[in-house]
Scaffold this active site. Structure first.
Site, PDB file in Angstrom:
ATOM      1  N   HIS A 236      -8.097  37.161  -8.176  1.00 50.52           N
ATOM      2  CA  HIS A 236      -7.410  37.461  -9.429  1.00 50.52           C
ATOM      3  C   HIS A 236      -8.218  38.435 -10.291  1.00 50.52           C
ATOM      4  O   HIS A 236      -7.674  39.316 -10.916  1.00 50.52           O
ATOM      5  CB  HIS A 236      -7.178  36.142 -10.186  1.00 50.52           C
TER       6      HIS A 236
ATOM      7  N   HIS B 251       2.431  36.649 -13.811  1.00 49.40           N
ATOM      8  CA  HIS B 251       2.049  35.269 -14.082  1.00 49.40           C
ATOM      9  C   HIS B 251       2.888  34.376 -13.181  1.00 49.40           C
ATOM     10  O   HIS B 251       3.706  33.587 -13.651  1.00 49.40           O
ATOM     11  CB  HIS B 251       2.244  34.947 -15.569  1.00 49.40           C
ATOM     12  N   ASN B 252       2.684  34.555 -11.874  1.00 46.10           N
ATOM     13  CA  ASN B 252       3.577  33.933 -10.894  1.00 46.10           C
ATOM     14  C   ASN B 252       3.290  32.454 -10.652  1.00 46.10           C
ATOM     15  O   ASN B 252       4.172  31.620 -10.774  1.00 46.10           O
ATOM     16  CB  ASN B 252       3.464  34.675  -9.557  1.00 46.10           C
ATOM     17  N   HIS B 253       2.044  32.157 -10.299  1.00 43.91           N
ATOM     18  CA  HIS B 253       1.727  30.768  -9.977  1.00 43.91           C
ATOM     19  C   HIS B 253       1.997  29.847 -11.163  1.00 43.91           C
ATOM     20  O   HIS B 253       2.642  28.814 -11.006  1.00 43.91           O
ATOM     21  CB  HIS B 253       0.271  30.646  -9.509  1.00 43.91           C
TER      22      HIS B 253
ATOM     23  N   ARG C 252      -2.406  40.895 -25.046  1.00 45.75           N
ATOM     24  CA  ARG C 252      -3.842  40.962 -25.339  1.00 45.75           C
ATOM     25  C   ARG C 252      -4.538  42.058 -24.535  1.00 45.75           C
ATOM     26  O   ARG C 252      -5.571  42.582 -24.941  1.00 45.75           O
ATOM     27  CB  ARG C 252      -4.509  39.600 -25.073  1.00 45.75           C
ATOM     28  N   ASP C 253      -3.953  42.405 -23.387  1.00 49.24           N
ATOM     29  CA  ASP C 253      -4.520  43.536 -22.636  1.00 49.24           C
ATOM     30  C   ASP C 253      -4.395  44.818 -23.447  1.00 49.24           C
ATOM     31  O   ASP C 253      -5.328  45.628 -23.487  1.00 49.24           O
ATOM     32  CB  ASP C 253      -3.819  43.697 -21.285  1.00 49.24           C
TER      33      ASP C 253
ATOM     34  N   GLN D 262      -0.699  26.600 -19.585  1.00 51.67           N
ATOM     35  CA  GLN D 262      -0.739  26.264 -21.003  1.00 51.67           C
ATOM     36  C   GLN D 262       0.537  26.669 -21.710  1.00 51.67           C
ATOM     37  O   GLN D 262       1.322  27.427 -21.178  1.00 51.67           O
ATOM     38  CB  GLN D 262      -1.891  26.986 -21.671  1.00 51.67           C
TER      39      GLN D 262
ATOM     40  N   ASP E 212     -10.056  40.898 -23.979  1.00 60.15           N
ATOM     41  CA  ASP E 212      -9.331  39.639 -24.193  1.00 60.15           C
ATOM     42  C   ASP E 212      -9.931  38.553 -23.319  1.00 60.15           C
ATOM     43  O   ASP E 212     -10.584  38.817 -22.309  1.00 60.15           O
ATOM     44  CB  ASP E 212      -7.856  39.811 -23.869  1.00 60.15           C
TER      45      ASP E 212
ATOM     46  N   GLU F 199      -9.350  28.675 -20.211  1.00 61.45           N
ATOM     47  CA  GLU F 199      -8.494  29.836 -20.418  1.00 61.45           C
ATOM     48  C   GLU F 199      -7.538  29.599 -21.574  1.00 61.45           C
ATOM     49  O   GLU F 199      -6.403  30.089 -21.582  1.00 61.45           O
ATOM     50  CB  GLU F 199      -7.746  30.176 -19.119  1.00 61.45           C
TER      51      GLU F 199
END
Lengths: 267, 798
Positions: free
Chosen positions: B63, B131-133, B152-153, B285, B313, B355
Site C-alpha cells: 500500500h 479505498h477498496n478493502h 488530505r492528499d 473508521q 497527511d 490511522e
C-alpha cells in the site's frame, strides 16, 4: 460614503462562505469572513457592519438537526448584539444552512405581531427533512411573491436557482402559516407543488421568507451559485435565444439589492 | 524496557517462526522481507521492538511503497521472447511522462498529488485513491474515509491546496445478485452500493466540495471485492508548491485525536480478503468531515502566512508514515506521550500506527509556533508539538522518556529488498458471436436492453445526492439537457470565480475489455478519458492523466501478466497522444478466498484513467444534448467490427475476441480536429461514443435534448467492411464521437474535418420518434425517445 460592509459569519462546517463573499463583492460591498469565535470574543464588532450574512454549509455537522447548534450558540452568546443589529435597521440574510439557523433562532419569521407576549428569539417554524428523505441537489423554478423583502426588489416574477439540502421542508403551525401569508412574509415559492419542482415538500411551497420588516431574509435556494449566466445548467441550450448582452446570473440581484438598500437607508 | 513496549523475538527465529510473526501481527511481510529485517537487527545485536517492526511493515507495505510496480518482472507472452522489466512504474509510467515532457507539468509523482499549471496565479493538483478493502467490510465508513483521505492528499501537496472538486468511480457486484449466491462473509452489492454512495455523499457534501464527475460499473466479480476510487482536485498558489524540512523544525500534528482506530489499514490493504475479513472491524473508521473542514480552514490561513515549511497527511500507517516520510532527508524525534488521545490505554505502537482520520503533520520553524497556535485556537482546531526534525538521519521515537524505536532512515526507506516476480500472458479464446441480422430485422429491444443495462443506465439517483454546485463554479454539470437529466461526458468548473478559465475532469474505464486483452482495456480507457475531455470542449494538448490500477494478486503470474500488458499500453498510448501521467496509485490483492472451499476469485483487471484539462474559455464548452430540430447528426471517426467485450455481446451472453483496437495516429488527428471545430463554434453538441456504440450514444443525445432523430446506418464511416447492421450500430470502436451540426455550419464543419473520417447519419427531428434505418433502407429501430429514456432511467431509479 464608503461601501456597505458585510459580515459573512463562519463556523465549523460553513462551506458556502467563499461564493457568498464573491457575490457581495460583485454587488459592491466590502466583505469580511468572520469566525463566530471572533464575534463572541469581541475581537470583531458586529456593529461595524450593516449586513450579516449566514452562508450555507453544515454548521457543526448539522448534528441533532440542521443549523440547531449554531442557532443555540448565537442565542446564548450573541442575543444582545443581534437584537441591537436588527433594531438598528440593518440587514440579515441566511442562505440554506443560514436559513435553517435563522429559523431556529426565531429571527425568522420574527415575533408575532398579534401576540406580544412571545419572547424574542423563539422558534415558531422549522425546516424538516425533505419528503424524499435524502439530500438532493437540483435547480428549481421559484415564483417571486409580493413581499416587503428588501432583497428581492425588482427580482423577476420567476427565478431559476439551485437547491442542495436534506432538511429544507418548511413547515409551521396553521396559524403561523396564515400570519405569514397575511403579512406577505413569503418571499419565494417553488413554482409547483409537485415533486421535484417543490423539491422537499414544503408547506405552501415556501422556499424563502422574511420578517415583517423585510430586512431579515432566509431562503433554501442558493442565489450565490448563479452569479454568471454560465452557471445556468442549460446555458448551452439557451445561448442562442437568450439576450446575450448580460453575463449576469439571476442570483446576483439579491446581493445588489442589499448593497443598494444600505446605501440608501443606512448612512 | 517498559511493559508497554514488547521486544519481538526474531534474532533466533527460523523461517516458519518468521512467517508466523508476520501473519499473526498482520504485518503482510513475506519471508524475504522478514529475513532482511532479521539480518539488519542481527548486525545491531538486538531484537526489534514492536514499534520498530510495525513501522517497517507499514513503510514496506504494498500500500505504501508499491513494491509490485517497482519489482523486477520476468515476463513472457505466447510466441515472444521472455523479457526482463526493471519496474513497471519507471519503465512505462514515469518514462512516458519524462518523454512527453510537458512544460506545464509542475510536479509529478513526487508529492501527495500531481501538480499542473492553471493560470498566472494558481496551479492545480489532482489525486485519485482507492479505498477498496475498507469499503468491502464497512461501505459507509470505508468510502467516506476514502474521500476524506484523498482530500488530505490535496491538502498535503506542496504547502496545501484548497480542494475544489471530488470525483468518484465505483465498481460493484450485480445489483440483482440472489442472496444465496453471495460469497460467504460478504455484503450484498446493493448494500455496498447504498453505503458507499452515502459515505461519499456525507463526506463530500459536508466538506463543501462539489462531486461532479464519476462512474458506476457492475460485474459479478466485484461482489466480494468492490472498488471505490475517490479523487480530488485542488487549487494552489504557484508560489506554494514546494516543501522542505530543516533540522530544528517542529513536528506538529493538527486535527483529530488519536485512538485505536484504523490500525493495520496499510498492511490489511496489502493482503487478500477472505470470508473472515468481516471480523477486522477495527481497520475501518467513520470519518468526521467537519473536523477535516476545520483543518482546511486553519491550514490555508497558516499557509498563506508562510507559517510552515512542509506538510503531509496522516494516511495509511498514521504518524509512522507521515513523520517517517517527512523526516527521511534529515531525521526526526517524536515523543508519543504528547499525542492527543481519544481515550487512555493505547500502547506506544498503537499511537504510532493508528490511522485515526483527519490528522495532518506539518514542519513548523519554532519562531512561527505562536502565530500558528493562534490560528488554530481561532478555528478551534487542536495542534500538538510532537517533536522535532533532526539531523541524525534516524527515526527516533520515545514514550515517556524511553526510547521505543530507533531506526536508520536509510534502512527504513531503502532497505526493502527488490522482489523478482514472474509474469505470463496468454491471450484467452472465447466463443465468437455472429451478427443477428439473419434472425432479426428489429433492434429496438436490443437498444432498450442496452440502455437499461446497469452499466449504461442513468445514475441520476446517485448524482442528485451529491452537491455538484457548491463553491459556485460549476459550468457543465454532470446532468445536462432539456430536463437536466442527460449523461454529461465530463464536468467543467471555474475554480476562480469571475475568471473564464476552466478545469475539465473526466474518466475512462473499460474492465470488460480486460477479458479479451488488458492491453486494449488500458488503451481504451485512455482513449475514452480523452474523448470525454474533447467532447465538452477540451483539448488533448492540455490534458494530463492519472492511472489507478486495481488488480488481483500480483504474486500469481497470470494476474501479473495482465498488469504488464496494461502497463505497456499506458506507455504506448500516452506517448502517442502526448498526455503525461502526473499521479497514480495501485491497489492489488483484490481477491477473495473462501477458506472452507478454497475457492479463489479475482476482480476483472481494472484500470481507471482520470483526465484533467485546462480550458482557456469556458464559453466555448458544449454539452451532449441535441439542441434543435433540423440540425445534422454526424459520426466522427471510423467504426470497425470490434465487439469483443462490448455491451451488445454482453447482453447476449458473449465476450468475443475483437476488443476495440487503438489507432492512436488516427485517434489523435480526430480529437485534435474535433477539438478545434468545437472551439470555433461549429459544433452544437457532442457526445463520446463508447458503451453501446453509436446506437446508445445517439439515443442518449436525443432524449437528453428532448427531440427525435431520423438516422441511416449508411452514413457511418467504416475502417473495414462491416456487413452487419447490429455491428455498425453497437460496435465500441475507439476515437469516435457523435456531433450535432447546424445547417449553416455544415460546409464549414466538413471543410474543417477534411482528413478525418466523418459521415452524416441523419437529422434531429421535432417529433419524439427515434428511427434508424439499416443498410437496406428499412427501419431497424423505430421507437420514441420517451420509451428509450424510460428504459434508461428506470433500472437504478431509487
Amino acid at each position: 460614503m464608503t461601501n456597505p460592509k458585510v459580515l459573512i459569519l463562519r463556523t465549523a462546517g460553513t462551506n458556502c462562505d467563499a461564493e457568498t463573499d464573491t457575490a457581495f463583492q460583485l454587488a459592491g460591498a466590502e466583505t469580511a469572513l468572520v469566525h463566530i469565535q471572533n464575534l463572541i470574543s469581541g475581537r470583531v464588532n458586529l456593529a461595524d457592519y450593516q449586513v450579516l450574512a449566514i452562508p450555507g454549509g453544515f454548521s457543526y455537522g448539522d448534528d441533532i438537526a440542521a443549523g440547531i447548534l449554531l442557532a443555540i450558540e448565537m442565542k446564548h452568546k450573541l442575543t444582545d448584539l443581534l437584537n441591537r443589529f436588527v433594531a438598528d435597521g440593518k440587514l440579515v440574510i441566511g442562505i440554506c444552512n443560514g436559513f435553517q439557523v435563522l429559523v431556529r433562532t426565531g429571527l425568522l419569521p420574527g415575533i408575532s405581531a398579534s401576540d406580544s407576549s412571545t419572547p424574542e428569539m423563539t422558534q415558531r417554524t422549522t425546516l424538516a427533512m425533505n419528503t424524499s428523505a435524502r439530500f438532493e441537489c437540483r435547480w428549481v423554478d421559484l415564483e417571486t411573491q409580493e413581499s416587503p423583502c428588501v432583497f428581492t426588489k425588482g427580482v423577476k416574477p420567476r427565478v431559476y436557482l439551485p437547491v442542495a439540502h436534506a432538511e429544507g421542508r418548511f413547515t409551521a403551525p396553521t396559524d403561523v402559516l396564515a400570519e405569514l401569508e397575511a403579512n406577505h412574509q413569503v418571499v419565494f415559492r417553488y413554482a409547483e407543488s409537485e415533486y421535484p419542482i417543490n423539491p422537499n415538500g414544503s408547506d405552501a411551497d415556501i422556499a424563502g421568507i422574511c420578517d415583517a420588516t423585510g430586512r431579515i431574509f432566509g431562503l433554501m435556494p442558493h442565489p450565490e451559485r448563479f452569479l454568471t449566466k454560465w452557471n445556468h445548467p442549460r446555458w448551452t441550450r439557451l445561448a442562442e435565444t437568450q439576450d446575450t448582452a448580460s453575463e449576469e446570473g439571476d442570483g446576483l440581484v439579491i446581493f445588489k439589492n442589499a448593497v443598494n438598500y444600505v446605501k440608501a437607508n443606512l448612512p | 524496557m517498559s511493559s508497554t513496549v514488547n521486544e519481538i523475538e526474531i534474532l533466533n527465529a527460523d523461517d516458519a517462526e518468521l512467517m508466523r510473526i508476520s501473519r499473526e501481527g498482520t504485518l503482510s511481510l513475506n519471508l524475504n522481507e522478514m529475513q532482511t529485517i532479521q539480518t539488519h537487527f542481527g548486525a545491531l545485536g538486538r531484537n526489534p521492538t514492536d514499534v520498530e517492526i510495525e513501522t517497517i511493515a507499514q513503510t514496506w507495505s504494498e500500500h505504501c511503497v508499491h513494491k509490485t510496480f517497482k519489482s523486477i518482472i520476468l515476463y513472457s507472452e505466447e510466441g515472444e521472447e521472455p523479457e526482463q522489466i526493471d519496474g513497471l512504474f519507471p519503465t512505462y509510467i514515469q518514462r512516458a511522462t519524462e518523454e512527453i515532457a510537458k512544460p506545464w507539468c509542475v510536479s509529478v509523482f513526487s508529492d501527495n498529488a500531481g501538480i499542473i499549471e492553471f493560470d498566472e496565479t494558481f496551479n492545480l493538483v489532482f489525486k485519485v485513491e482507492t479505498h477498496n478493502h475498507p469499503s468491502a467490510i464497512e461501505p459507509y465508513g470505508g468510502a467516506g474515509t476514502g474521500i476524506g483521505g484523498v482530500i488530505r492528499d490535496s491538502l498535503g501537496t506542496g504547502l496545501g491546496a484548497k480542494p475544489i472538486l471530488n470525483t468518484d468511480v465505483f465498481c460493484f457486484g450485480m445489483p440483482d445478485t440472489p442472496y444465496a449466491q453471495l460469497p460467504k462473509g460478504t455484503l450484498h452489492p446493493k448494500r455496498v452500493f447504498k453505503g458507499v454512495v452515502a459515505g461519499v455523499r456525507d463526506y463530500g457534501n459536508r466538506m463543501g466540495i462539489p462531486t461532479a464527475n464519476g462512474a458506476i460499473l457492475f460485474d459479478a466479480r466485484y461482489t466480494a471485492n468492490p472498488l471505490v476510487f475517490c479523487g480530488n482536485v485542488g487549487i494552489i498558489p504557484r508560489n506554494r508548491c514546494e516543501k522542505s524540512v530543516e533540522p530544528g523544525d517542529l513536528v506538529v500534528a493538527i486535527g483529530g485525536q488519536t485512538g485505536r482506530d484504523g490500525i493495520h489499514g496499510a498492511t490489511f490493504s496489502s493482503a487478500e480478503l477472505d470470508d473472515t475479513s468481516e471480523n477486522l472491524g477495527s481497520v475501518v473508521q467513520i470519518g468526521n468531515p467537519i473536523m477535516e473542514k476545520k483543518i482546511v480552514d486553519a491550514l490555508l490561513q497558516a499557509r498563506d502566512r508562510n507559517l510552515y515549511r512542509s506538510i503531509t497527511d496522516c494516511g495509511a500507517g498514521g504518524f509512522s508514515s507521515a513523520v517517517g516520510e517527512m523526516g527521511e532527508p534529515v531525521g526526526a524525534e517524536v515523543h508519543l506521550e504528547r499525542v492527543s488521545l481519544k481515550y487512555e490505554g493505547l500502547a506506544p505502537w498503537e499511537i504510532w500506527l493508528s490511522e485515526a482520520q483527519e490528522r495532518m503533520v506539518i514542519a513548523v520553524p519554532p519562531e512561527n509556533l505562536p502565530e500558528l497556535m493562534e490560528i488554530c485556537e481561532a478555528e478551534v482546531v487542536e495542534a500538538t508539538v510532537l517533536g522535532t526534525f533532526t539531523d541524525t538521519h534516524r527515526l527516533q521515537v520515545f514514550y515517556e522518556g524511553e526510547s521505543v524505536a530507533d531506526l536508520e532512515m536509510e534502512f527504513l526507506h531503502h532497505g526493502l529488498p527488490k522482489p523478482v516476480k514472474q509474469a505470463v500472458w496468454q491471450p484467452p479464446k472465447h466463443p465468437e458471436m455472429p451478427s443477428r441480422d439473419k434472425t432479426t430485422k428489429n433492434y429496438t429491444d436490443d437498444l432498450k436492453q442496452l440502455l437499461a443495462s446497469p452499466n449504461i443506465a442513468s445514475k441520476e439517483s446517485v448524482i442528485r445526492q451529491y452537491d455538484h454546485e457548491v463553491q459556485g463554479g460549476i459550468v457543465i454539470n454532470p446532468l445536462v439537457g432539456a430536463e437536466n437529466d442527460g449523461p454529461s461526458d465530463a464536468c467543467v468548473v471555474t475554480p476562480v470565480l469571475g475568471s473564464r478559465k476552466g478545469v475539465i475532469v473526466a474518466n475512462g474505464i473499460n474492465p470488460k475489455y480486460s477479458d479479451v486483452d488488458p492491453y486494449l482495456s488500458a488503451a481504451s480507457a485512455i482513449d475514452e478519458a480523452l474523448r470525454n475531455i474533447v467532447a465538452v470542449g477540451g483539448s488533448v494538448e492540455k490534458t494530463a492523466l492519472l492511472d489507478n490500477f486495481c488488480w488481483g494478486n500480483p504474486d500469481k503470474p497470470d494476474r501479473l501478466g495482465e498488469l504488464v500488458r496494461a502497463a505497456k499500453a499506458c506507455y504506448d498510448i500516452a506517448t502517442a497522444y502526448g498526455t503525461p501521467y502526473i499521479s497514480g496509485k495501485d491497489s492489488l490483492y483484490n481477491e477473495y478466498r473462501d477458506t472452507t472451499t478454497g475457492e479463489q476469485r479475482a476482480i476483472p483487471s481494472t484500470l481507471l484513467i482520470s483526465a484533467i484539462c485546462v480550458i482557456p474559455d469556458i464559453r466555448r464548452a458544449v454539452t451532449m444534448d441535441v439542441k434543435a430540430p433540423g440540425n445534422f447528426i454526424y459520426v466522427v471517426g471510423n467504426t470497425y467490427a470490434e465487439l469483443g467485450g462490448s455491451h451488445y455481446f454482453g447482453i447476449h451472453g458473449f465476450i468475443g475476441n475483437n476488443a476495440p483496437n487503438i489507432r492512436p495516429d488516427e485517434g489523435k488527428l480526430t480529437m485534435e480536429r474535433l477539438s478545434t471545430a468545437i472551439s470555433s463554434g461549429l459544433v452544437r453538441s457532442c457526445h463520446d461514443c463508447s458503451e453501446g456504440g453509436i446506437g446508445v450514444a445517439a439515443a442518449e443525445m436525443a432524449f437528453a435534448g428532448g427531440y427525435g432523430m431520423s438516422l441511416n446506418l449508411n452514413g457511418i464511416p467504416t475502417g473495414d467492411e462491416i456487413d452487419a447492421d447490429d455491428f455498425l450500430l453497437f460496435s465500441e470502436s475507439n476515437s469516435r464521437f457523435i456531433v450535432e451540426i447546424e445547417p449553416q455550419h455544415r460546409d464549414a464543419y466538413e471543410n474543417h474535418m477534411k482528413g478525418v473520417s466523418t459521415g452524416c447519419l441523419g437529422t434531429v427531428t421535432d417529433t419524439p420518434e427515434f428511427v434508424v434505418k439499416g443498410r437496406a433502407g428499412a427501419p431497424i429501430i423505430k421507437t420514441s425517445i420517451d420509451i428509450l429514456k424510460s428504459a434508461w432511467q428506470t433500472p437504478l431509479h431509487s
